[in-house]
Design a protein around this motif. Structure first.
Motif, PDB file in Angstrom:
ATOM      1  N   VAL A  35       9.817  -1.222   9.187  1.00 33.51           N
ATOM      2  CA  VAL A  35      10.038   0.152   8.547  1.00 33.51           C
ATOM      3  C   VAL A  35       9.783  -0.146   7.050  1.00 33.51           C
ATOM      4  N   TYR A  36       9.940  -1.368   6.375  1.00 32.88           N
ATOM      5  CA  TYR A  36       9.392  -1.646   4.888  1.00 32.88           C
ATOM      6  C   TYR A  36       7.959  -1.645   4.924  1.00 32.88           C
ATOM      7  N   ALA A  37       7.260  -2.203   5.927  1.00 32.81           N
ATOM      8  CA  ALA A  37       5.710  -2.247   5.818  1.00 32.81           C
ATOM      9  C   ALA A  37       5.213  -0.853   6.137  1.00 32.81           C
ATOM     10  N   HIS A  38       5.657  -0.306   6.964  1.00 36.46           N
ATOM     11  CA  HIS A  38       5.141   1.098   7.291  1.00 36.46           C
ATOM     12  C   HIS A  38       5.496   1.962   6.052  1.00 36.46           C
ATOM     13  N   CYS A  39       6.467   2.076   5.577  1.00 33.62           N
ATOM     14  CA  CYS A  39       6.808   2.929   4.376  1.00 33.62           C
ATOM     15  C   CYS A  39       5.919   2.732   3.029  1.00 33.62           C
ATOM     16  N   LEU A  40       5.576   1.297   2.776  1.00 32.73           N
ATOM     17  CA  LEU A  40       4.361   0.897   1.959  1.00 32.73           C
ATOM     18  C   LEU A  40       3.102   1.382   2.243  1.00 32.73           C
ATOM     19  N   ARG A  41       2.952   1.353   3.414  1.00 32.14           N
ATOM     20  CA  ARG A  41       1.474   1.959   3.877  1.00 32.14           C
ATOM     21  C   ARG A  41       1.364   3.365   3.701  1.00 32.14           C
ATOM     22  N   VAL A  42       2.364   4.131   4.078  1.00 31.04           N
ATOM     23  CA  VAL A  42       2.792   5.603   3.996  1.00 31.04           C
ATOM     24  C   VAL A  42       2.418   5.840   2.513  1.00 31.04           C
ATOM     25  N   ALA A  43       3.054   5.239   1.737  1.00 31.40           N
ATOM     26  CA  ALA A  43       2.970   5.576   0.364  1.00 31.40           C
ATOM     27  C   ALA A  43       1.458   5.151  -0.321  1.00 31.40           C
ATOM     28  N   LEU A  53      -8.884  13.551  -2.771  1.00 35.21           N
ATOM     29  CA  LEU A  53      -8.952  14.855  -2.605  1.00 35.21           C
ATOM     30  C   LEU A  53      -8.774  15.573  -3.960  1.00 35.21           C
ATOM     31  N   HIS A  54      -8.544  14.814  -4.924  1.00 35.64           N
ATOM     32  CA  HIS A  54      -8.260  15.430  -6.376  1.00 35.64           C
ATOM     33  C   HIS A  54      -7.343  16.271  -6.323  1.00 35.64           C
ATOM     34  N   LEU A  55      -6.381  15.982  -5.805  1.00 32.88           N
ATOM     35  CA  LEU A  55      -4.877  16.691  -5.703  1.00 32.88           C
ATOM     36  C   LEU A  55      -4.142  16.311  -7.175  1.00 32.88           C
ATOM     37  N   ARG A  56      -3.658  17.311  -7.858  1.00 33.12           N
ATOM     38  CA  ARG A  56      -2.575  17.181  -8.867  1.00 33.12           C
ATOM     39  C   ARG A  56      -1.383  17.043  -8.134  1.00 33.12           C
ATOM     40  N   VAL A  57      -0.504  15.922  -8.027  1.00 33.97           N
ATOM     41  CA  VAL A  57       0.670  15.881  -7.701  1.00 33.97           C
ATOM     42  C   VAL A  57       1.490  14.818  -8.779  1.00 33.97           C
ATOM     43  N   ASP A  58       2.731  14.975  -8.311  1.00 33.12           N
ATOM     44  CA  ASP A  58       3.670  14.207  -9.041  1.00 33.12           C
ATOM     45  C   ASP A  58       3.885  12.889  -8.293  1.00 33.12           C
ATOM     46  N   GLU A  59       2.917  11.819  -8.978  1.00 35.77           N
ATOM     47  CA  GLU A  59       2.579  10.637  -8.210  1.00 35.77           C
ATOM     48  C   GLU A  59       4.023   9.707  -8.037  1.00 35.77           C
ATOM     49  N   ASN A  60       4.837   9.696  -9.092  1.00 38.03           N
ATOM     50  CA  ASN A  60       6.078   9.039  -8.857  1.00 38.03           C
ATOM     51  C   ASN A  60       6.850   9.553  -7.781  1.00 38.03           C
ATOM     52  N   ALA A  61       6.992  10.970  -7.725  1.00 38.59           N
ATOM     53  CA  ALA A  61       7.897  11.544  -6.790  1.00 38.59           C
ATOM     54  C   ALA A  61       7.360  11.264  -5.395  1.00 38.59           C
ATOM     55  N   LEU A  62       5.763  11.290  -5.231  1.00 38.06           N
ATOM     56  CA  LEU A  62       4.980  11.067  -4.007  1.00 38.06           C
ATOM     57  C   LEU A  62       5.293   9.471  -3.543  1.00 38.06           C
ATOM     58  N   ILE A  63       5.341   8.722  -4.413  1.00 36.64           N
ATOM     59  CA  ILE A  63       5.660   7.294  -3.872  1.00 36.64           C
ATOM     60  C   ILE A  63       7.059   7.018  -3.597  1.00 36.64           C
ATOM     61  N   ARG A  64       7.945   7.573  -4.448  1.00 34.22           N
ATOM     62  CA  ARG A  64       9.227   7.239  -4.120  1.00 34.22           C
ATOM     63  C   ARG A  64       9.772   8.008  -2.793  1.00 34.22           C
ATOM     64  N   GLY A  65       9.370   9.309  -2.807  1.00 35.68           N
ATOM     65  CA  GLY A  65       9.692  10.040  -1.216  1.00 35.68           C
ATOM     66  C   GLY A  65       8.879   9.353  -0.078  1.00 35.68           C
ATOM     67  N   ALA A  66       7.712   8.795  -0.327  1.00 34.90           N
ATOM     68  CA  ALA A  66       6.948   7.998   0.823  1.00 34.90           C
ATOM     69  C   ALA A  66       7.862   6.828   1.047  1.00 34.90           C
ATOM     70  N   LEU A  67       8.163   5.938   0.127  1.00 37.56           N
ATOM     71  CA  LEU A  67       8.928   4.923   0.466  1.00 37.56           C
ATOM     72  C   LEU A  67      10.261   5.215   1.021  1.00 37.56           C
ATOM     73  N   LEU A  68      10.902   6.370   0.704  1.00 33.88           N
ATOM     74  CA  LEU A  68      12.327   6.650   1.139  1.00 33.88           C
ATOM     75  C   LEU A  68      12.072   7.454   2.582  1.00 33.88           C
ATOM     76  N   HIS A  69      10.995   7.876   3.042  1.00 34.40           N
ATOM     77  CA  HIS A  69      11.027   8.667   4.073  1.00 34.40           C
ATOM     78  C   HIS A  69      11.617   8.425   5.361  1.00 34.40           C
ATOM     79  N   ASP A  70      11.571   6.949   5.479  1.00 36.57           N
ATOM     80  CA  ASP A  70      12.201   6.534   6.908  1.00 36.57           C
ATOM     81  C   ASP A  70      13.256   5.560   6.336  1.00 36.57           C
TER      82      ASP A  70
END
Length: 160
Positions: A35-43, A53-70
Motif C-alpha cells: 500500500v505504501y509503494a502504491h500510494c507513492l506511485r499514485v502521488a 496537463l498544465h493544471l493549476r492545483v494545490d500540489e501540497n493537498a494533491l500529494i497529501r491526499g494521494a498518499l492518504l487515499h488508501d
C-alpha cells in the motif's frame, strides 16, 4: 522548484513521523506492491498528470491526499467478513483513519473519499480528486498487470 518526486518523498517521510503511515508498508495492495509503494506511485503519477496537463492545483493537498487515499490500515487480502466489500468501503475507512491522525483540508478529504469513483457513487468535484482518481486506476492497472505478467511468465516456463 522542487521536483514532484522529492515533494512526495518528503511528505511521505513527514506522514510516517506524525502518524501511522509507516504501517502501510506491511500491507499488500496489488500483487506484490505494498500500500505504501502504491500510494507513492499514485502521488507521483497525479503530480505528473497535473504538470503535463498544465493544471493549476494545490500540489501540497494533491500529494497529501494521494498518499492518504488508501490509509485503511489493514490487509484486505486476509479473509475477514469486514473486507468483503473493500473496494466500496475503504475510502470511508481511509478518511476516518486519516482524520484521526491529521487535520485534513477539504481537498484532501475530497481526494480520499472520492478516489474509487465510480465504485463509490459520487464523482470528485475538484481537479486534485479527479487526478488522484485517474492516477489510482492507472497505477492499479500497471501493478495488477505487472503481477499478471510475472505469473504468466512463470506458468510458461513450467509448461515449456
Amino acid at each position: 522548484m522542487k521536483t514532484a518526486n522529492a515533494a512526495v518523498a518528503a511528505m511521505a517521510a513527514r506522514l510516517e513521523r506524525e502518524g501511522r503511515f509507516g504501517a502501510t508498508r506491511a500491507c499488500l495492495q496489488h500483487g506484490s506492491v505494498t500500500v505504501y509503494a502504491h500510494c507513492l506511485r499514485v502521488a507521483c503519477t497525479a503530480c505528473a498528470l497535473a504538470r503535463a496537463l498544465h493544471l493549476r492545483v494545490d500540489e501540497n493537498a494533491l500529494i497529501r491526499g494521494a498518499l492518504l487515499h488508501d490509509y485503511f490500515l489493514y490487509d484486505w487480502h486476509v479473509k475477514d467478513p469486514s473486507h468483503r466489500l473493500h473496494g466500496f468501503t475503504h475510502p470511508a475507512t481511509a478518511l476516518r483513519n486519516a482524520g484521526e491522525d491529521w487535520s485534513l483540508s477539504p481537498i484532501e478529504k475530497e481526494i480520499i473519499s472520492k478516489h474509487m469513483f465510480p465504485l463509490t457513487p459520487l464523482p470528485p468535484t475538484c481537479r486534485e480528486a479527479w487526478l488522484v482518481c485517474l492516477a489510482d486506476k492507472l497505477c492499479a492497472a500497471g501493478e495488477t498487470c505487472g503481477g499478471l505478467r510475472e505469473k504468466l511468465a512463470v506458468l510458461c516456463l513450467k509448461t515449456a
